[in-house]
Design a protein around this motif. Structure first.
Motif, short mmCIF file in Angstrom:
data_model
loop_
_atom_site.label_atom_id
_atom_site.label_comp_id
_atom_site.label_asym_id
_atom_site.label_seq_id
_atom_site.Cartn_x
_atom_site.Cartn_y
_atom_site.Cartn_z
N TYR A 228 18.50 22.79 6.94
CA TYR A 228 17.64 23.68 6.14
C TYR A 228 17.79 25.14 6.56
CZ TYR A 228 15.48 19.20 5.01
OH TYR A 228 15.26 17.90 4.61
N GLU A 230 19.64 28.77 7.09
CA GLU A 230 20.53 29.54 6.22
C GLU A 230 21.98 29.23 6.56
OE1 GLU A 230 21.44 34.17 4.86
OE2 GLU A 230 19.84 33.73 6.31
N ARG A 288 18.90 16.42 2.92
CA ARG A 288 18.32 17.24 1.86
C ARG A 288 18.26 16.51 0.53
NH1 ARG A 288 21.33 22.95 2.31
NH2 ARG A 288 20.47 23.06 0.19
N PRO A 292 14.43 17.64 -0.16
CA PRO A 292 15.10 18.90 -0.51
C PRO A 292 14.62 20.10 0.28
CG PRO A 292 14.54 17.67 -2.48
CD PRO A 292 13.86 16.98 -1.34
N GLU A 293 13.36 20.06 0.73
CA GLU A 293 12.81 21.17 1.52
C GLU A 293 12.20 20.61 2.80
OE1 GLU A 293 10.01 23.27 -0.84
OE2 GLU A 293 11.48 23.89 -2.35
N ARG A 294 12.19 21.45 3.80
CA ARG A 294 11.54 21.06 5.06
C ARG A 294 10.06 20.84 4.78
NH1 ARG A 294 12.96 24.96 9.75
NH2 ARG A 294 14.94 23.89 9.48
N LEU A 295 9.52 19.73 5.27
CA LEU A 295 8.16 19.34 4.92
C LEU A 295 7.12 19.75 5.94
CD1 LEU A 295 9.00 15.77 3.57
CD2 LEU A 295 8.66 17.87 2.26
#
Length: 296
Positions: A228, A230, A288, A292-295
């Protein structure tokens, strides 16, 4: 005795293998990308202007392509290498292309006076440059005798699994089933830990210290935690490679009339990742797909 080796394909694996081999043999290298040939030349590999030039008089020809289609085109397409091979040369196939058609390729090479050594490998670019690869081999004893010095220069673990081409691909297919499932499972486990609010680094440390550990969890886990960030993790093995490899697993299972539901589920995760634009990322980015996003 093998003294001259041609390396065709100087990509992520081919280049470090060529460099490693140049420590012991005269090595000629070729790739369709001129910059890869230039990099090889900086590492003691003789740059060839064509694949045909590279294989001229070479006792061993190491091939590092991505797919079975590329292999067929390289050997038997227009201007294919088969017609340029030295009599008695061995073609060392290091790629994972599956068992389909390997016997036919061996027969076609034999018609040109050459032999196929089926030698798919595992280990990644760094280990390739250090001669620390795992290589599984299917080859006739005569072909193996020529190829063995080359393989031993590249491998820390060399396993002869059978005496015919295709045997190496078969074992590598089984290997990739486990690798793909383990990578996918590691991604799911770490995503679940995240969803439960656990500290991700502490969770990974605890899992790798116990019975839940696997090579892929220990190796891919830290990179999955970077998925996650960059730019994501450093790409050591692309996600879309496992799209290919899990497809090979599925094809082999269907030909054997064997159900492999866990492998099929893992294949779907890699396919979804590719569809979501993750194919060029490190395969640990499969996390991912499920998150899809860090939770947390």
């Amino acid at each position: 005795m093998t003294s001259t080796v041609a390396v065709i394909g100087l990509g992520a694996m081919g280049l470090p293998m060529a460099t490693r081999l140049a420590e012991r043999f005269e090595v000629r290298g070729f790739d369709i990308a001129a910059e890869r040939v230039a990099l090889a030349a900086e590492s003691g590999v003789t740059a060839a202007s064509s694949a045909a030039e590279a294989v001229a008089d070479a006792e061993a020809v190491l091939v590092a392509v991505r797919t079975g289609g590329q292999l067929n085109d390289l050997l038997f397409g227009e201007g294919g290498l088969a017609q340029h091979l030295a009599d008695g040369a061995v073609v060392i196939l290091t790629s994972t292309v599956g068992t389909g058609g390997i016997g036919e390729i061996a027969e076609r090479l034999a018609a040109h006076g050459a032999q196929l050594v089926d030698a798919p490998l595992s280990g990644g670019p760094v280990r390739a440059g250090e001669g620390d690869l795992l290589i599984v081999v299917g080859a006739t004893p005569d072909a193996l005798a020529i190829a063995r010095p080359v393989l031993e220069q590249l491998a820390s673990a060399l396993t002869i699994v059978g005496d015919k081409p295709g045997d190496g691909q078969a074992l590598k297919t089984v290997n990739q089933l486990l690798c793909g499932v383990h990578i996918a499972a590691a991604g799911e486990a770490l995503a679940l830990a995240d969803a439960l609010g656990l500290d991700r680094e502490k969770t990974l440390a605890a899992l790798t210290a116990g019975a839940a550990n696997s090579f892929m969890l220990g190796n891919r886990g830290p990179r999955a935690l970077q998925a996650y960030d960059e730019g994501g993790a450093e790409v050591l093995s692309r996600l879309d490679i496992f799209v290919k490899d899990m497809g090979i697993v599925g094809d082999a299972a269907r030909r054997a009339h064997l159900s492999t539901p866990v492998a099929a589920a893992a294949e779907q995760l890699f396919l979804l990742g590719e569809a979501q634009g993750l194919g060029a990322l490190d395969d640990s980015a499969v996390i991912r797909v499920v998150a899809p996003e860090r939770l947390s």
